[in-house]
Write a protein that holds these residues in place. Structure first.
Motif, PDB file in Angstrom:
ATOM      1  N   ALA A  16      -2.873   4.700  -0.101  1.00 31.15           N
ATOM      2  CA  ALA A  16      -4.178   4.240   0.374  1.00 31.15           C
ATOM      3  C   ALA A  16      -4.234   2.716   0.399  1.00 31.15           C
ATOM      4  N   HIS A  17      -3.671   2.071  -0.619  1.00 32.24           N
ATOM      5  CA  HIS A  17      -3.622   0.604  -0.636  1.00 32.24           C
ATOM      6  C   HIS A  17      -2.775   0.090   0.539  1.00 32.24           C
ATOM      7  N   GLN A  18      -1.662   0.745   0.790  1.00 29.17           N
ATOM      8  CA  GLN A  18      -0.797   0.336   1.900  1.00 29.17           C
ATOM      9  C   GLN A  18      -1.501   0.541   3.236  1.00 29.17           C
ATOM     10  N   LEU A  19      -2.266   1.623   3.376  1.00 27.55           N
ATOM     11  CA  LEU A  19      -3.020   1.877   4.605  1.00 27.55           C
ATOM     12  C   LEU A  19      -4.054   0.775   4.833  1.00 27.55           C
ATOM     13  N   ALA A  20      -4.750   0.374   3.772  1.00 27.33           N
ATOM     14  CA  ALA A  20      -5.734  -0.703   3.905  1.00 27.33           C
ATOM     15  C   ALA A  20      -5.060  -1.980   4.399  1.00 27.33           C
ATOM     16  N   LEU A  21      -3.880  -2.278   3.856  1.00 24.07           N
ATOM     17  CA  LEU A  21      -3.164  -3.497   4.267  1.00 24.07           C
ATOM     18  C   LEU A  21      -2.590  -3.387   5.671  1.00 24.07           C
ATOM     19  N   SER A  22      -1.834  -2.330   5.932  1.00 24.77           N
ATOM     20  CA  SER A  22      -1.148  -2.219   7.223  1.00 24.77           C
ATOM     21  C   SER A  22      -2.110  -1.904   8.365  1.00 24.77           C
ATOM     22  N   GLY A  23      -3.168  -1.155   8.075  1.00 21.46           N
ATOM     23  CA  GLY A  23      -4.140  -0.817   9.115  1.00 21.46           C
ATOM     24  C   GLY A  23      -5.227  -1.858   9.249  1.00 21.46           C
ATOM     25  N   LEU A  47     -11.406   0.443  -0.783  1.00 20.72           N
ATOM     26  CA  LEU A  47     -10.324  -0.542  -0.749  1.00 20.72           C
ATOM     27  C   LEU A  47     -10.554  -1.440   0.463  1.00 20.72           C
ATOM     28  N   LEU A  48     -10.614  -2.743   0.233  1.00 25.25           N
ATOM     29  CA  LEU A  48     -10.899  -3.687   1.306  1.00 25.25           C
ATOM     30  C   LEU A  48      -9.740  -4.661   1.468  1.00 25.25           C
ATOM     31  N   PRO A  49      -9.141  -4.722   2.670  1.00 23.04           N
ATOM     32  CA  PRO A  49      -8.034  -5.659   2.884  1.00 23.04           C
ATOM     33  C   PRO A  49      -8.569  -7.090   2.970  1.00 23.04           C
ATOM     34  N   LEU A  50      -7.825  -8.019   2.388  1.00 21.47           N
ATOM     35  CA  LEU A  50      -8.169  -9.440   2.453  1.00 21.47           C
ATOM     36  C   LEU A  50      -6.992 -10.203   3.042  1.00 21.47           C
ATOM     37  N   GLU A  56      -3.212 -13.228   7.719  1.00 22.04           N
ATOM     38  CA  GLU A  56      -2.528 -11.928   7.674  1.00 22.04           C
ATOM     39  C   GLU A  56      -3.020 -11.128   6.481  1.00 22.04           C
ATOM     40  N   PRO A  57      -3.204  -9.809   6.638  1.00 18.33           N
ATOM     41  CA  PRO A  57      -3.601  -8.977   5.503  1.00 18.33           C
ATOM     42  C   PRO A  57      -2.561  -9.092   4.381  1.00 18.33           C
ATOM     43  N   ALA A  58      -2.996  -9.479   3.190  1.00 15.42           N
ATOM     44  CA  ALA A  58      -2.037  -9.711   2.109  1.00 15.42           C
ATOM     45  C   ALA A  58      -2.521  -9.225   0.752  1.00 15.42           C
ATOM     46  N   HIS A  59      -3.809  -8.902   0.641  1.00 16.04           N
ATOM     47  CA  HIS A  59      -4.374  -8.507  -0.646  1.00 16.04           C
ATOM     48  C   HIS A  59      -5.328  -7.335  -0.430  1.00 16.04           C
ATOM     49  N   VAL A  60      -5.559  -6.589  -1.490  1.00 15.35           N
ATOM     50  CA  VAL A  60      -6.538  -5.505  -1.443  1.00 15.35           C
ATOM     51  C   VAL A  60      -7.526  -5.703  -2.581  1.00 15.35           C
ATOM     52  N   MET A  61      -8.800  -5.757  -2.237  1.00 16.73           N
ATOM     53  CA  MET A  61      -9.852  -5.780  -3.250  1.00 16.73           C
ATOM     54  C   MET A  61     -10.377  -4.356  -3.354  1.00 16.73           C
ATOM     55  N   SER A  62     -10.481  -3.859  -4.563  1.00 16.22           N
ATOM     56  CA  SER A  62     -10.985  -2.491  -4.716  1.00 16.22           C
ATOM     57  C   SER A  62     -12.180  -2.477  -5.653  1.00 16.22           C
ATOM     58  N   MET A  63     -13.085  -1.567  -5.363  1.00 14.45           N
ATOM     59  CA  MET A  63     -14.250  -1.332  -6.210  1.00 14.45           C
ATOM     60  C   MET A  63     -14.326   0.169  -6.442  1.00 14.45           C
ATOM     61  N   ALA A  64     -14.637   0.541  -7.671  1.00 12.06           N
ATOM     62  CA  ALA A  64     -14.642   1.970  -7.994  1.00 12.06           C
ATOM     63  C   ALA A  64     -15.781   2.311  -8.949  1.00 12.06           C
ATOM     64  N   VAL A  65     -16.248   3.544  -8.823  1.00 12.05           N
ATOM     65  CA  VAL A  65     -17.202   4.120  -9.763  1.00 12.05           C
ATOM     66  C   VAL A  65     -16.518   5.341 -10.360  1.00 12.05           C
ATOM     67  N   PHE A  66     -16.457   5.399 -11.687  1.00 15.46           N
ATOM     68  CA  PHE A  66     -15.852   6.525 -12.391  1.00 15.46           C
ATOM     69  C   PHE A  66     -16.923   7.220 -13.222  1.00 15.46           C
ATOM     70  N   ARG A  67     -16.870   8.558 -13.247  1.00 14.54           N
ATOM     71  CA  ARG A  67     -17.828   9.347 -14.037  1.00 14.54           C
ATOM     72  C   ARG A  67     -17.099  10.509 -14.698  1.00 14.54           C
ATOM     73  N   ILE A  68     -17.465  10.787 -15.954  1.00 16.41           N
ATOM     74  CA  ILE A  68     -16.944  11.985 -16.612  1.00 16.41           C
ATOM     75  C   ILE A  68     -17.609  13.176 -15.939  1.00 16.41           C
ATOM     76  N   THR A  69     -16.821  14.173 -15.567  1.00  9.12           N
ATOM     77  CA  THR A  69     -17.373  15.306 -14.822  1.00  9.12           C
ATOM     78  C   THR A  69     -18.084  16.291 -15.732  1.00  9.12           C
ATOM     79  N   GLU A  70     -18.886  17.116 -15.124  1.00 11.51           N
ATOM     80  CA  GLU A  70     -19.645  18.158 -15.818  1.00 11.51           C
ATOM     81  C   GLU A  70     -18.706  19.058 -16.626  1.00 11.51           C
ATOM     82  N   ARG A  71     -17.563  19.366 -16.068  1.00 11.56           N
ATOM     83  CA  ARG A  71     -16.586  20.249 -16.722  1.00 11.56           C
ATOM     84  C   ARG A  71     -16.179  19.715 -18.091  1.00 11.56           C
TER      85      ARG A  71
END
Length: 76
Positions: A16-23, A47-50, A56-71
């Motif tokens: 996914a990181h490579q897709l953000a960069l190459s695409g 994932l946001l290419p920078l 030229e696309p050379a970096h990826v900035m990522s932001m994430a939200v994590f949550r413990i699941t109900e299970r």
């Protein structure tokens, strides 16, 4: 990244990181991760290419939200 994320999801995460960069496009990923010694965790990530100074696309900035699941909450 291999220190923080389970091996089973690492390949798709790197792809996914490579897709953000190459695409040169934003990539959104979501789902649930299973950690060997931790709870199940749901995630929603963008994932946001920078560009470098040459435009030229050379970096990826990522932001994430994590949550413990109900299970995981029902375990104990």
């Amino acid at each position: 990244m291999s220190v923080y994320f389970p091996e089973t999801g690492l390949t798709s995460m790197l792809a996914a990181h490579q897709l953000a960069l190459s695409g040169d496009i934003p990539v959104r990923r979501w789902g649930t991760s299973q950690y060997p010694e931790r709870d199940h965790v749901s995630f929603d990530t963008i994932l946001l290419p920078l560009d470098n100074d040459d435009g030229e696309p050379a970096h990826v900035m990522s932001m994430a939200v994590f949550r413990i699941t109900e299970r995981s909450l029902k375990k104990g």
